[in-house]
Enzyme design. Structure first.
Site, PDB file in Angstrom:
ATOM      1  N   GLY A   6       0.763  -1.335   0.019  1.00  0.00           N
ATOM      2  CA  GLY A   6      -0.017   0.061   0.128  1.00  0.00           C
ATOM      3  C   GLY A   6       0.941   1.208   0.004  1.00  0.00           C
ATOM      4  O   GLY A   6       2.328   1.334   0.204  1.00  0.00           O
ATOM      5  N   PHE A  10       2.667  10.057   2.241  1.00  0.00           N
ATOM      6  CA  PHE A  10       3.900  10.137   2.810  1.00  0.00           C
ATOM      7  C   PHE A  10       4.912   8.865   2.936  1.00  0.00           C
ATOM      8  O   PHE A  10       5.779   9.101   3.576  1.00  0.00           O
ATOM      9  CB  PHE A  10       3.462  10.582   4.358  1.00  0.00           C
ATOM     10  CG  PHE A  10       2.825  11.972   4.286  1.00  0.00           C
ATOM     11  CD1 PHE A  10       3.535  13.229   4.146  1.00  0.00           C
ATOM     12  CD2 PHE A  10       1.617  12.106   4.693  1.00  0.00           C
ATOM     13  CE1 PHE A  10       2.746  14.180   4.113  1.00  0.00           C
ATOM     14  CE2 PHE A  10       1.017  13.164   4.797  1.00  0.00           C
ATOM     15  CZ  PHE A  10       1.561  14.431   4.449  1.00  0.00           C
ATOM     16  N   ASP A 127      -5.294   7.820  12.879  1.00  0.00           N
ATOM     17  CA  ASP A 127      -5.804   7.214  11.733  1.00  0.00           C
ATOM     18  C   ASP A 127      -6.558   5.991  11.263  1.00  0.00           C
ATOM     19  O   ASP A 127      -6.143   5.254  10.385  1.00  0.00           O
ATOM     20  CB  ASP A 127      -4.624   7.534  10.535  1.00  0.00           C
ATOM     21  CG  ASP A 127      -5.067   7.621   9.095  1.00  0.00           C
ATOM     22  OD1 ASP A 127      -5.949   7.957   8.637  1.00  0.00           O
ATOM     23  OD2 ASP A 127      -4.059   7.291   8.227  1.00  0.00           O
TER      24      ASP A 127
END
Length: 168
Positions: A6, A10, A127
């Site tokens: 993935g 960043f 997150d």
């Protein structure tokens, strides 16, 4: 590097095999060289939080982190973690729609337990989303209520939790 698991704005997470013994790991690497002190501190803080999280069945095991000098004079940061299965988002796509309710309840319980473990140590995930909830592959099917996983050709049950979780 075996494969890219993935990527985001960043960082990129890759599946890797250890050169010495062939053990599978996931390595998160910054997408670009890091120059700013604040960005360096963010990477260091993330690695420290993963190390401080300790052991929990709903969290991917932290192994190591390091930085290397980049070709442009900045730093490249790496975090080595337990390699898990696919994301919850991928799992739902492979399943072709919403997962069975028993599987979702199991995943929600495991995610809540993993988050409680982090919060008890003063760590906020920051997150939590289906792309960041990873499965641990098991040997039954999605329809069994285990949570699903694997590929479209061979579903396996799994469970998930935050922070790259690999739960029972």
């Amino acid at each position: 590097e075996v494969a890219t698991l993935g990527s985001g704005a960043f960082s990129t997470v890759s599946a890797v095999l250890a050169r010495f013994d062939g053990a599978p790991y996931a390595v998160k690497r910054c997408s670009a060289e890091v120059f700013a002190p604040a960005d360096r501190a963010r990477w260091q803080q993330e690695a420290q939080a993963m190390a401080a999280a300790g052991s929990h069945p709903g969290l991917a095991r932290y192994y190591s982190s390091w930085s290397e000098a980049g070709p442009g004079g900045g730093a490249l940061f790496y975090i080595q973690l337990e390699r898990c299965g696919v994301s919850l988002a991928t799992l739902a796509a492979v399943h072709g729609g919403p997962l069975p309710e028993p599987a979702l309840l199991s995943i929600a319980r495991q995610a809540a337990a993993a988050l409680a473990h982090l919060h008890a140590r003063g760590i906020a995930h920051g997150d939590v989303k289906p792309d960041n909830m990873l499965t641990a592959m098991r040997a039954s099917s999605v329809e069994d209520g285990g949570g699903g996983g694997g590929s479209s050709s061979a579903a396996a049950s799994s469970s998930a939790g935050p922070l790259a979780a690999c739960a029972e």
